[in-house]
Design an enzyme around this catalytic site. Structure first.
Site, PDB file in Angstrom:
ATOM      1  N   HIS A   1      -7.127 146.227   6.502  1.00 33.50           N
ATOM      2  CA  HIS A   1      -6.632 145.041   5.798  1.00 33.50           C
ATOM      3  C   HIS A   1      -7.829 144.152   5.441  1.00 33.50           C
ATOM      4  CE1 HIS A   1      -4.648 141.217   5.044  1.00 33.50           C
ATOM      5  NE2 HIS A   1      -3.535 141.903   4.849  1.00 33.50           N
TER       6      HIS A   1
ATOM      7  N   GLU B   1      -3.929 145.451  -2.396  1.00 33.13           N
ATOM      8  CA  GLU B   1      -3.801 144.014  -2.170  1.00 33.13           C
ATOM      9  C   GLU B   1      -5.011 143.283  -2.747  1.00 33.13           C
ATOM     10  OE1 GLU B   1      -1.010 143.330   1.493  1.00 33.13           O
ATOM     11  OE2 GLU B   1      -3.096 143.241   2.087  1.00 33.13           O
TER      12      GLU B   1
HETATM   13  O1  LIG Z   1      -0.533 142.238   4.495  1.00 38.10           O
HETATM   14  C1  LIG Z   1      -0.011 141.415   3.735  1.00 38.10           C
HETATM   15  C2  LIG Z   1      -0.811 140.719   2.764  1.00 38.10           C
HETATM   16  O2  LIG Z   1      -1.987 140.231   3.300  1.00 38.10           O
HETATM   17  C3  LIG Z   1      -0.073 139.760   1.896  1.00 38.10           C
HETATM   18  O3  LIG Z   1       0.178 138.535   2.537  1.00 38.10           O
HETATM   19  P1  LIG Z   1       1.099 137.467   1.764  1.00 38.10           P
HETATM   20  O4  LIG Z   1       2.369 138.172   1.411  1.00 38.10           O
HETATM   21  O5  LIG Z   1       1.298 136.353   2.758  1.00 38.10           O
HETATM   22  O6  LIG Z   1       0.333 137.046   0.544  1.00 38.10           O
END
Ligand SMILES: O=C[C@H](O)COP(=O)(O)O
Length: 253
Positions: free
Chosen positions: A95, A167
């Site tokens: 991540h 992401e």
């Molecule tokens: O793992 C999830 C992501 O980092 C997205 O986070 P978010 O939905 O709070 O923007």
């Protein structure tokens, strides 16, 4: 036809009572398992109790990271065998927050992806560009390199089971979502890269999630895109009601 996968990433939120209450509420209203995979990636401390709460249901439990070694003098770490032994099925790898704050790299992510498969866990490998990289037109090259390094030494069969989460770093927790078209374009680049690294069949099978400010209001449009097979969701996965709406959208995609 790829089955949608909606995964919540709780990050470092919730206490034990809140985690259990969430699982109780969600498991009572889960959509049919053949329509969507529902995963909650929780802090390590809550994994065992969540596995127990989710037993005999189709809610899957995942970890947010892990060490690549089976055991050893690695203070504070959790191993793939410990996760597997606890009934955990998924693990998020690489991540951007792990890369940013804990020095994880494409190389360490690759070791963890390989270890996850070796020990029977399904990895969710995260990739994505920074705002600076996007603005300088490097998104495709950055993501392709992350995919190539992160999937090194995988067999085609393992790659077909892998989940990749695209992401864009600038969209995480910021309320800024990539447009569905932009997200789809990058997920398409990832699929093409998988085809070139493995084969067409693997590229057709691999599931690619989008992550970054996904919420009930935008998930349907994202899920309608050709190359987006699910979502990795932070903030909007913390409340059961909101997570259930995301699952519903996944099941209906
Ligand atoms: O793992 C999830 C992501 O980092 C997205 O986070 P978010 O939905 O709070 O923007």
């Amino acid at each position: 036809m790829r089955k949608p996968i909606i995964a919540g990433n709780w990050k470092m939120y919730k206490n034990a009572a809140e985690a259990t209450a969430f699982a109780e509420e969600v498991k009572a209203s889960l959509p049919a398992a053949e329509k969507v995979d529902a995963v909650i990636c929780a802090p390590a401390l809550f994994l065992q109790s969540l596995v127990a709460s989710a037993a005999d249901t189709d809610l899957k439990i995942g970890a947010q990271t892990m060490h690549e070694e089976q055991e050893g003098a690695f203070t504070g770490e959790v191993s793939p065998t410990q996760l597997k032994d606890s009934g955990v099925e998924y693990v998020i790898i690489g991540h951007s927050e792990r890369r940013q704050y804990f020095n994880e790299t494409d190389e360490s992510s690759n070791k963890k992806v390989l270890a996850a498969f070796e020990h029977g866990l399904l990895p969710i490998l995260c990739v994505g560009e920074s705002l600076e990289q996007r603005e300088s037109g490097e998104t495709g090259a950055v993501v392709e390199a992350q995919v190539e390094k992160g999937t090194a030494q995988l067999s085609a069969a393992q790659a077909a089971d892998l989940v990749i989460a695209y992401e864009p770093i600038w969209a995480i927790g910021t309320g800024k979502t990539a447009t569905a078209e932009d997200a789809n374009e990058v997920c398409g680049i990832i699929r093409k890269k998988i085809a070139s690294l493995f084969n067409e069949e693997t590229a057709e099978a691999i599931r690619i999630q989008y992550g970054g400010s996904v919420k009930p209001a935008n998930i349907e449009e994202l899920m309608s895109m050709e190359h987006i097979d699910g979502a990795l969701v932070g903030g909007a996965s913390l409340e059961a009601e909101s997570f259930l709406k995301l699952l519903e959208a996944g099941a209906n995609a």
